[in-house]
Design a protein around this motif. Structure first.
Motif: not given
Length: 145
Positions: A70-76
């Protein structure tokens, strides 16, 4: 994309019973992890704030891999509404989550995150330290310092 900050990493997310929430609330972590990818794809295609909210709420998932995804997706996706929840995730007890949150904050590109990231330069986990240093440098470059 600017949005009101949501909750994340050990804060209490708003409850929801919308049909699109079903897979992200599934009892299986594998299903929830797969849902993160699908929700991120929908967010790209639709610029739908519901999808961003679901991803932000997933920062509170009981499974580390789901939270990190979720964190990676939100950053990307460069979702500005995830800024405060990701800042909260920098204090997560798991170093993998702290690394994912730091990288996501770097992806968001908000130099205001530098102050929250600096203590992680002395994190007990060397891998966290290794991620944080270039993220801080990247954000400082945006400031011109």
């Amino acid at each position: 994309m600017s949005e009101t900050p949501e909750t994340g990493c050990n804060e209490h997310p708003p409850s929801s019973s919308e049909p699109s929430d079903l897979s992200i609330n599934h009892s299986s972590a594998k299903v929830r992890l797969a849902a993160i990818g699908e929700i991120a794809k929908k967010a790209i295609a639709n610029d739908d704030h519901t999808e961003f909210r679901l991803l932000t709420e997933a920062l509170n998932d009981s499974d580390l891999e789901v939270r990190m995804a979720a964190a990676q997706s939100l950053g990307k996706l460069q979702y500005d509404g995830a800024y405060q929840p990701l800042i909260a995730c920098l204090k997560d007890g798991d170093p993998g989550m702290r690394k994912a949150a730091a990288q996501a904050l770097g992806d968001l590109g908000n130099p205001d995150a530098i102050a929250a990231l600096e203590p992680l330069e002395r994190d007990a986990d060397m891998e966290v330290q290794a991620i944080v240093e270039p993220v801080i440098q990247q954000l400082m470059a945006k400031l011109g310092t």
